[in-house]
Design a protein around this motif. Structure first.
Motif, mmCIF file in Angstrom:
data_model
loop_
_atom_site.group_PDB
_atom_site.id
_atom_site.type_symbol
_atom_site.label_atom_id
_atom_site.label_comp_id
_atom_site.label_asym_id
_atom_site.label_seq_id
_atom_site.Cartn_x
_atom_site.Cartn_y
_atom_site.Cartn_z
ATOM 1 N N HIS A 1 0.833 -1.211 0.000
ATOM 2 C CA HIS A 1 0.000 0.000 0.000
ATOM 3 C C HIS A 1 0.867 1.261 0.000
ATOM 4 O O HIS A 1 1.743 1.408 0.853
ATOM 5 C CB HIS A 1 -0.946 0.000 1.208
ATOM 6 C CG HIS A 1 -1.927 -1.122 1.161
ATOM 7 N ND1 HIS A 1 -2.125 -1.990 2.210
ATOM 8 C CD2 HIS A 1 -2.759 -1.537 0.180
ATOM 9 C CE1 HIS A 1 -3.038 -2.871 1.882
ATOM 10 N NE2 HIS A 1 -3.435 -2.628 0.648
ATOM 11 N N PHE A 2 0.563 2.152 -0.946
ATOM 12 C CA PHE A 2 1.352 3.370 -1.130
ATOM 13 C C PHE A 2 0.450 4.569 -1.356
ATOM 14 O O PHE A 2 -0.711 4.423 -1.733
ATOM 15 C CB PHE A 2 2.272 3.211 -2.357
ATOM 16 C CG PHE A 2 3.304 2.132 -2.182
ATOM 17 C CD1 PHE A 2 4.552 2.422 -1.657
ATOM 18 C CD2 PHE A 2 3.018 0.826 -2.528
ATOM 19 C CE1 PHE A 2 5.491 1.426 -1.478
ATOM 20 C CE2 PHE A 2 3.955 -0.181 -2.356
ATOM 21 C CZ PHE A 2 5.197 0.125 -1.828
ATOM 22 N N GLN A 3 1.029 5.750 -1.118
ATOM 23 C CA GLN A 3 0.339 7.003 -1.387
ATOM 24 C C GLN A 3 1.299 7.920 -2.129
ATOM 25 O O GLN A 3 2.496 7.948 -1.832
ATOM 26 C CB GLN A 3 -0.110 7.653 -0.081
ATOM 27 C CG GLN A 3 -0.973 8.873 -0.308
ATOM 28 C CD GLN A 3 -1.749 9.270 0.942
ATOM 29 O OE1 GLN A 3 -1.639 8.659 1.992
ATOM 30 N NE2 GLN A 3 -2.554 10.301 0.811
ATOM 31 N N VAL A 4 0.763 8.665 -3.100
ATOM 32 C CA VAL A 4 1.582 9.619 -3.848
ATOM 33 C C VAL A 4 1.783 10.852 -2.972
ATOM 34 O O VAL A 4 0.809 11.502 -2.573
ATOM 35 C CB VAL A 4 0.928 10.005 -5.193
ATOM 36 C CG1 VAL A 4 1.759 11.068 -5.909
ATOM 37 C CG2 VAL A 4 0.756 8.771 -6.076
ATOM 38 N N VAL A 5 3.046 11.148 -2.643
ATOM 39 C CA VAL A 5 3.343 12.272 -1.755
ATOM 40 C C VAL A 5 3.961 13.462 -2.489
ATOM 41 O O VAL A 5 4.051 14.552 -1.941
ATOM 42 C CB VAL A 5 4.265 11.839 -0.585
ATOM 43 C CG1 VAL A 5 3.531 10.875 0.341
ATOM 44 C CG2 VAL A 5 5.556 11.223 -1.093
ATOM 45 N N SER A 6 4.375 13.237 -3.742
ATOM 46 C CA SER A 6 4.960 14.325 -4.519
ATOM 47 C C SER A 6 4.840 13.981 -5.995
ATOM 48 O O SER A 6 4.700 12.812 -6.359
ATOM 49 C CB SER A 6 6.432 14.508 -4.124
ATOM 50 O OG SER A 6 6.972 15.643 -4.742
ATOM 51 N N ARG A 7 4.886 14.987 -6.829
ATOM 52 C CA ARG A 7 4.856 14.775 -8.277
ATOM 53 C C ARG A 7 5.764 15.799 -8.933
ATOM 54 O O ARG A 7 6.029 16.863 -8.374
ATOM 55 C CB ARG A 7 3.442 14.874 -8.838
ATOM 56 C CG ARG A 7 2.851 16.269 -8.742
ATOM 57 C CD ARG A 7 1.569 16.452 -9.511
ATOM 58 N NE ARG A 7 1.828 16.561 -10.930
ATOM 59 C CZ ARG A 7 0.960 16.235 -11.878
ATOM 60 N NH1 ARG A 7 -0.237 15.815 -11.559
ATOM 61 N NH2 ARG A 7 1.271 16.355 -13.143
ATOM 62 N N LYS A 8 6.270 15.432 -10.110
ATOM 63 C CA LYS A 8 7.055 16.409 -10.878
ATOM 64 C C LYS A 8 6.887 16.109 -12.356
ATOM 65 O O LYS A 8 6.669 14.967 -12.762
ATOM 66 C CB LYS A 8 8.527 16.390 -10.468
ATOM 67 C CG LYS A 8 9.284 15.110 -10.761
ATOM 68 C CD LYS A 8 10.720 15.221 -10.291
ATOM 69 C CE LYS A 8 11.431 13.873 -10.416
ATOM 70 N NZ LYS A 8 12.792 13.924 -9.895
ATOM 71 N N ASN A 9 6.928 17.163 -13.139
ATOM 72 C CA ASN A 9 6.872 17.049 -14.586
ATOM 73 C C ASN A 9 8.291 17.250 -15.097
ATOM 74 O O ASN A 9 8.954 18.217 -14.723
ATOM 75 C CB ASN A 9 5.960 18.121 -15.188
ATOM 76 C CG ASN A 9 4.534 17.997 -14.681
ATOM 77 O OD1 ASN A 9 4.100 16.929 -14.280
ATOM 78 N ND2 ASN A 9 3.812 19.095 -14.700
ATOM 79 N N GLU A 10 8.747 16.319 -15.921
ATOM 80 C CA GLU A 10 10.107 16.407 -16.425
ATOM 81 C C GLU A 10 10.162 15.822 -17.826
ATOM 82 O O GLU A 10 9.784 14.670 -18.031
ATOM 83 C CB GLU A 10 11.026 15.617 -15.487
ATOM 84 C CG GLU A 10 12.467 16.066 -15.518
ATOM 85 C CD GLU A 10 13.272 15.448 -14.395
ATOM 86 O OE1 GLU A 10 14.012 14.500 -14.668
ATOM 87 O OE2 GLU A 10 13.121 15.906 -13.243
ATOM 88 N N GLY A 11 10.607 16.618 -18.774
ATOM 89 C CA GLY A 11 10.764 16.142 -20.143
ATOM 90 C C GLY A 11 9.499 15.580 -20.755
ATOM 91 O O GLY A 11 9.542 14.602 -21.486
ATOM 92 N N GLY A 12 8.354 16.170 -20.450
ATOM 93 C CA GLY A 12 7.092 15.700 -21.013
ATOM 94 C C GLY A 12 6.484 14.527 -20.269
ATOM 95 O O GLY A 12 5.433 14.024 -20.655
#
Length: 92
Positions: free
Chosen positions: A27-38
């Motif tokens: 079980h996991f949760q998304v704690v951060s996101r980033k956009n990189e190179g499309g």
């Protein structure tokens, strides 16, 4: 100029179940996101161990053989898995 629509707008904070143990957890949760190179990348954190964190291409989360949205119990996961020796017929 119109604002560009964000890919995967509800990614941050979403919960996921790995179909196979990943770093010892399911079980996991998304704690951060980033956009990189499309591409969009998500940092996942194990729900039971905040020290377990890793980044992956968020597109991988769409593969239902690897990830299921939400937190699923082992029973629910077993119901989602289709044994390899079973023929699936979609002609209904």
């Amino acid at each position: 100029m119109a604002k560009k629509k964000q890919k995967l707008p509800h990614l941050l904070g979403s919960k996921w179940t790995a179909m196979q143990k990943t770093w010892g957890w399911r079980h996991f949760q998304v704690v951060s996101r980033k956009n990189e190179g499309g591409f969009v990348f998500a940092e996942l954190m194990a729900s039971c161990d905040s020290q377990v964190r890793f980044w992956l291409n968020a597109k991988v989360l769409k593969n239902r053989n690897q990830w299921q949205p939400g937190w699923k119990s082992l029973q629910e996961q077993m119901e989602l898995e289709i044994p390899e020796d079973v023929d699936v017929i979609d002609d209904f």
